[in-house]
Design a protein around this motif. Structure first.
Motif, PDB file in Angstrom:
ATOM      1  N   UNK A 174       0.819  -1.212   0.000  1.00  0.00           N
ATOM      2  CA  UNK A 174       0.000   0.000   0.000  1.00  0.00           C
ATOM      3  C   UNK A 174       0.854   1.264   0.000  1.00  0.00           C
ATOM      4  N   UNK A 175       0.579   2.140  -0.954  1.00  0.00           N
ATOM      5  CA  UNK A 175       1.213   3.464  -1.045  1.00  0.00           C
ATOM      6  C   UNK A 175       2.731   3.394  -1.132  1.00  0.00           C
ATOM      7  N   UNK A 176       3.270   2.410  -1.843  1.00  0.00           N
ATOM      8  CA  UNK A 176       4.728   2.263  -1.897  1.00  0.00           C
ATOM      9  C   UNK A 176       5.314   2.452  -3.289  1.00  0.00           C
ATOM     10  N   UNK A 177       4.482   2.609  -4.306  1.00  0.00           N
ATOM     11  CA  UNK A 177       5.041   2.765  -5.641  1.00  0.00           C
ATOM     12  C   UNK A 177       5.496   4.205  -5.863  1.00  0.00           C
ATOM     13  N   UNK A 187       3.356  -2.614  -6.246  1.00  0.00           N
ATOM     14  CA  UNK A 187       2.981  -1.677  -5.197  1.00  0.00           C
ATOM     15  C   UNK A 187       1.841  -0.804  -5.666  1.00  0.00           C
ATOM     16  N   UNK A 188       1.033  -0.368  -4.692  1.00  0.00           N
ATOM     17  CA  UNK A 188      -0.111   0.502  -4.960  1.00  0.00           C
ATOM     18  C   UNK A 188       0.390   1.948  -5.060  1.00  0.00           C
ATOM     19  N   UNK A 189      -0.113   2.675  -6.048  1.00  0.00           N
ATOM     20  CA  UNK A 189       0.367   4.046  -6.252  1.00  0.00           C
ATOM     21  C   UNK A 189      -0.540   5.097  -5.611  1.00  0.00           C
ATOM     22  N   UNK A 332     -10.898   4.476  -2.751  1.00  0.00           N
ATOM     23  CA  UNK A 332      -9.793   5.405  -2.950  1.00  0.00           C
ATOM     24  C   UNK A 332      -9.724   5.932  -4.381  1.00  0.00           C
ATOM     25  N   UNK A 333      -9.676   5.028  -5.348  1.00  0.00           N
ATOM     26  CA  UNK A 333      -9.430   5.455  -6.722  1.00  0.00           C
ATOM     27  C   UNK A 333     -10.671   5.996  -7.424  1.00  0.00           C
ATOM     28  N   UNK A 359     -10.087   3.189 -13.772  1.00  0.00           N
ATOM     29  CA  UNK A 359      -9.756   1.773 -13.622  1.00  0.00           C
ATOM     30  C   UNK A 359      -9.113   1.530 -12.261  1.00  0.00           C
ATOM     31  N   UNK A 360      -9.332   0.336 -11.725  1.00  0.00           N
ATOM     32  CA  UNK A 360      -8.782  -0.032 -10.425  1.00  0.00           C
ATOM     33  C   UNK A 360      -7.513  -0.861 -10.618  1.00  0.00           C
TER      34      UNK A 360
END
Length: 372
Positions: A174-177, A187-189, A332-333, A359-360
């Protein structure tokens, strides 16, 4: 294969300078070994590369239209110790600290041409190359090592995709890209700001996809059974803040209700703040905003500068945590901002309103069996 070499190969009689030459290329990490097993101690130049003499035999190459794919073998002398210690050979081959296990999973390419086309400049003619993957060490003794090869298209025993399949839950970090960190590929951006930029508000959610909202952004009166509430309205009930998912009247807020969802409220952290810890339900404890993150108190303490929230603090833990579900990704997105002209730093999403054209990047496989 060029028309020139194809015609020569079909001739009934080939001249002495048209003997077949086999050349081998083996990848080792980022390096490539260029080898040949011809009857000469000299290097062979072909295609701009120097192929070093190295005794090796490749057997079992077969091309068929049915049945299992051929799994050839290549036999080389057991010179592992020599390659490890001989700096001259290492330098010539372009490798260091060689270990035979390093070859597993690497590619071996066999090229073939006629002897008259090597060691000369100009156009290089060659037969179609054969590419294999070194699958395993099939045998090894003091004299030789035999390696079993497989076709890159031989998928027996392969796992697709080449990562664990999680059905219901996303395995991404989570939140690491980041665009600069090329080592992080799964990783989630999400960066808490749906639209990047200093003038766009933060959006935060708990692991249960509950919105985290700055206290002064909303006003909420006590819930009343006689009041008609419209979608997005806020109320307080039994010590919690709730937001209406749909229009309703006389629908008591409770966790899991389709009419209401819980909203957690946070304040700006201060060294002299008074924060509470709920030991029965930690989710009801105090939430604060500090260093662009929302934190939840995890241990009772006297507030001071030395107890400021951080990733290593024993007094606080991150409150903005992904639930790893499709609903977490969607909140979130695809969440739509609640526009607030009075506060451009903090914000929240409109209740149950989503931009489905976005898009997810969900990293799981929802169609597979669910497990956690």
């Amino acid at each position: 294969m060029s028309d020139v070499i194809a015609k020569e190969a079909n001739d009934l009689v080939m001249a002495s300078d048209e003997a077949l030459v086999s050349l081998f290329e083996i990848t080792v990490g980022s390096s490539t070994l260029y080898l040949h097993a011809e009857n000469t101690e000299n290097n062979i130049e072909f295609g701009g590369n120097n192929y070093v003499p190295f005794p090796m035999i490749i057997e079992g190459i077969d091309i068929g239209g049915d049945g299992a794919m051929a799994r050839p073998s290549v036999t080389i002398p057991n010179v592992e110790s020599v390659l490890k210690s001989d700096t001259t050979i290492n330098s010539e081959l372009g490798i260091t600290d060689f270990d035979i296990e390093d070859l597993i999973g690497e590619r071996l390419t066999r090229r073939q041409t006629l002897s008259k086309y090597v060691d000369q400049t100009g156009t290089e003619y060659e037969f179609p190359s054969a590419v294999y993957v070194i699958d395993r060490i099939s045998s090894k003794n003091s004299l030789m090592i035999q390696l079993e090869l497989s076709s890159p298209f031989d998928l027996a025993g392969a796992r697709v995709p080449s990562r664990p399949v999680a059905g219901k839950y996303c395995p991404w970090v989570y939140k690491q890209w980041t665009s600069s960190n090329t080592d992080v590929r799964s990783a989630c951006y999400w960066k808490s700001k749906k639209i990047q930029g200093s003038n766009n508000p933060f959006l935060f959610f708990t692991i249960d996809d509950e919105p985290l909202i700055k206290t002064d952004l909303i006003s909420a009166n006590a819930w009343s059974s006689s009041t008609a509430y419209t979608t997005g309205a806020f109320v307080t009930h039994e010590g919690l803040t709730w937001q209406a998912n749909v229009d309703s009247t006389n629908k008591t807020p409770y966790e899991g209700s389709i009419y209401w969802k819980i909203c957690r409220r946070y304040t700006i952290w201060a060294s002299n703040g008074n924060y509470s810890l709920d030991t029965v339900d930690l989710r009801k404890s105090s939430y604060v905003f500090h260093s662009n993150e929302v934190w939840r108190i995890s241990r009772a303490h006297i507030s001071s500068a030395s107890t400021a929230p951080s990733a290593t603090s024993k007094y606080w833990m991150r409150a903005d945590v992904c639930g790893k579900l499709l609903s977490s990704c969607k909140a979130r997105y695809q969440g739509v901002f609640h526009n607030s002209s009075s506060n451009t730093t903090h914000g929240y999403s409109k209740s149950d309103t989503f931009d489905t054209e976005v898009s997810l990047p969900f990293g799981g496989f929802p169609g597979t069996r669910k497990f956690r």
